[in-house]
Design an enzyme around this catalytic site. Structure first.
Site, PDB file in Angstrom:
ATOM      1  N   HIS A  75       0.922  -1.154  -0.023  1.00  0.00           N
ATOM      2  CA  HIS A  75       0.016  -0.002   0.073  1.00  0.00           C
ATOM      3  C   HIS A  75       0.897   1.341  -0.097  1.00  0.00           C
ATOM      4  O   HIS A  75       0.359   2.475  -0.323  1.00  0.00           O
ATOM      5  CB  HIS A  75      -0.951  -0.093   1.247  1.00  0.00           C
ATOM      6  CG  HIS A  75      -0.444   0.592   2.402  1.00  0.00           C
ATOM      7  ND1 HIS A  75       0.050  -0.707   3.543  1.00  0.00           N
ATOM      8  CD2 HIS A  75       0.102   1.492   3.234  1.00  0.00           C
ATOM      9  CE1 HIS A  75       0.412  -0.368   4.715  1.00  0.00           C
ATOM     10  NE2 HIS A  75       0.600   1.014   4.233  1.00  0.00           N
ATOM     11  N   ASP A  95       0.028  -7.615   1.438  1.00  0.00           N
ATOM     12  CA  ASP A  95       0.485  -6.331   1.456  1.00  0.00           C
ATOM     13  C   ASP A  95       2.136  -6.189   1.586  1.00  0.00           C
ATOM     14  O   ASP A  95       2.725  -5.249   2.678  1.00  0.00           O
ATOM     15  CB  ASP A  95      -0.049  -5.524   3.060  1.00  0.00           C
ATOM     16  CG  ASP A  95       0.009  -4.168   2.865  1.00  0.00           C
ATOM     17  OD1 ASP A  95       0.048  -3.581   1.720  1.00  0.00           O
ATOM     18  OD2 ASP A  95      -0.033  -3.646   4.129  1.00  0.00           O
ATOM     19  N   SER A 119       4.765   2.381   7.973  1.00  0.00           N
ATOM     20  CA  SER A 119       4.539   1.428   7.146  1.00  0.00           C
ATOM     21  C   SER A 119       5.780   0.845   6.117  1.00  0.00           C
ATOM     22  O   SER A 119       6.381   1.727   5.538  1.00  0.00           O
ATOM     23  CB  SER A 119       3.236   1.963   5.987  1.00  0.00           C
ATOM     24  OG  SER A 119       2.063   1.299   6.743  1.00  0.00           O
TER      25      SER A 119
END
Length: 476
Positions: free
Chosen positions: A201, A234, A315
């Site tokens: 992402h 992911d 992230s």
């Protein structure tokens, strides 16, 4: 007075004659002998007694006259020599007399007092001068100095948080991603071969002609391209044009971690590169939705939960153990609004989630080798309406899809429609999310023991994990 003999006229001062008879105390053994005088007899003055309250003078006839004492009482002749027990008509004995200090003593006292006054004035003047020199009340002291601290060292034990951070930070990077009208930041870490692992992402917006710029811990930067990305896990891998000699990070074993183990999160939250936070592993095997692209399902991960502060921008960064080995990839946070995404603007509330590194390792290898990654499957459809214990396999086909894929892993292991799966490798499963993330955390080919229930009886079987058909490669 003088010692000369003078006469006086007693008839003029009759009240000064002694009373008749012996005076009290007179005539007593060893006492004085009373002396009486007749009027007109001469009075012998004696120098042995002199009354300070009396004064005499001679009148024109040569007779001795007496003045009144200071209290206004008439004065008589002086008492007899060695007289005791004076009567009531005698004046009181003389009191203490005030004596004037000699002139020399008075001058010495004045000089001493003057010296004290001069000393006080000089002290006050000196204090005021110091006050003026020090800045007239501004608090400025030209000679003020704070002592320096003793010389220290920045060396830390390798097992300390500072030691682990010093070891891992050179391998951690920040990513700036742009694509179309979207942009964002994230984190990543360098692995063998000069590749960088991050979240899908983070780089998804640059998958269709966007740009990725990598910034290293030494402040040097370069562009990068996407090698492969997997929305189902992911995970993504990118390749920078240059690594500037940065070291690769060591990968650990996430299966060896237990709840309570200390961990360290490193990344670039809100663009603040090289940020280090600490915490512990709060839970394991937590089913969490992470990432997700527009129009596609979010990734389901069997996450490591931690209370180390993770914020937007973390992230893709590493979660490391006390040895400085990566045991997870930070991917999601829980929010008070009920979401679990780093895409929002909410900050850490102590509920962060990382993808276990054992799963990351397999996905990264496949992405680098083939450009895509396989998703682990066992070939069943789940009954979403079931509310009992465990997870039940659908009893009937839906939209043309059979509950158990013919000749699939579950079919080969003997599972049938309507069976209720209770445990996977001894780990209870309570809902479909837990079953899905548990299967996806396994690699294709892994053998897993299932405990299930059929017609009220508990049974076990071994399932060999399969994989869905691999999607086409997605390098940019």
């Amino acid at each position: 007075m003088t010692d000369d003999t003078r006469s006086f006229n007693a008839s003029d001062r009759p009240e000064f004659l002694p009373a008749e008879g012996p005076h009290p105390g007179w005539g007593s053994p060893g006492g004085p002998t009373p002396q009486y005088r007749q009027p007109g007899t001469p009075y012998q003055a004696s120098s042995q007694y002199q009354d300070p309250y009396r004064d005499t003078y001679a009148d024109q006839y040569g007779q001795e006259q007496y003045t009144q004492d200071p209290y206004g009482q008439p004065q008589g002749p002086p008492p007899p020599v060695n007289a005791y027990g004076m009567g009531p008509t005698w004046a009181p004995p003389p009191g203490p007399q005030r004596q004037e200090a000699p002139e020399g003593n008075r001058r010495t006292g004045v000089l001493a007092l003057l010296a004290v006054v001069i000393a006080l004035i000089a002290g006050a003047a000196g204090s005021y001068g110091t006050y003026l020199l020090s800045g007239s009340g501004s608090g400025v002291d030209p000679d003020y100095a704070i002592p320096s601290a003793p010389a220290g060292t920045t060396a830390r034990p390798p097992e300390s948080v500072a030691g682990v951070a010093a070891k891992v930070l050179p391998s951690v990077v920040s990513l700036e991603v742009r694509g179309g009208s979207e942009s964002g930041t994230g984190s990543g870490f360098l692995i063998r071969g000069g590749y960088i692992v991050t979240n899908n992402h983070v780089v998804a917006v640059a998958s269709t002609g966007g740009e990725i710029r990598i910034k290293f811990s030494n402040r040097r930067s370069t562009t990068a391209r996407i090698v492969g990305r997997d929305p189902n896990s992911d995970i993504a891998v990118v390749k920078p044009e240059e690594t500037f000699g940065s070291p690769e990070v060591a990968l650990g074993n996430s299966d060896s971690m237990v709840v309570g183990d200390p961990v360290i999160a490193i990344g670039s939250p809100l663009g603040l590169t090289g940020t280090v936070t600490t915490g512990i592993i709060s839970s394991l095997n937590r089913p969490v939705e992470a990432g997700g692209e527009s129009g596609r399902d979010s990734a389901l991960i069997n996450a490591i939960q931690t209370d180390a502060a993770i914020n937007p921008g973390n992230s893709g960064g590493p979660l490391v153990n006390g040895a400085g080995e990566v045991i997870g990839v930070n991917s999601a946070i829980a929010t008070l609004g009920g979401g679990s995404s780093l895409g929002g603007q909410t900050g850490s509330i102590g509920l962060g989630f990382a993808i276990p590194v054992n799963q990351v390792r397999r996905i990264a290898e496949e992405l680098i080798s083939t450009g895509s990654a396989r998703t682990s499957r066992i070939g069943i459809s789940i009954d979403q309406q079931y509310q009992g214990q465990g997870v039940r396999i659908a009893a009937q086909a839906e939209r043309g899809i059979e509950p158990v894929t013919p000749d699939g892993p579950a079919d080969k292991a003997g599972l049938r429609p309507g069976d209720v799966i209770l445990e996977v490798d001894g780990q209870p499963v309570s809902d479909s999310r837990e079953l899905i993330v548990t299967i996806r955390s396994k690699a294709p080919g892994d053998k897993v023991v299932f405990k299930y229930q059929r017609a009220g009886a508990d049974r076990t079987t071994t399932v060999t994990i399969g994989a869905a058909p691999a999607p086409s490669a997605q390098p940019s």
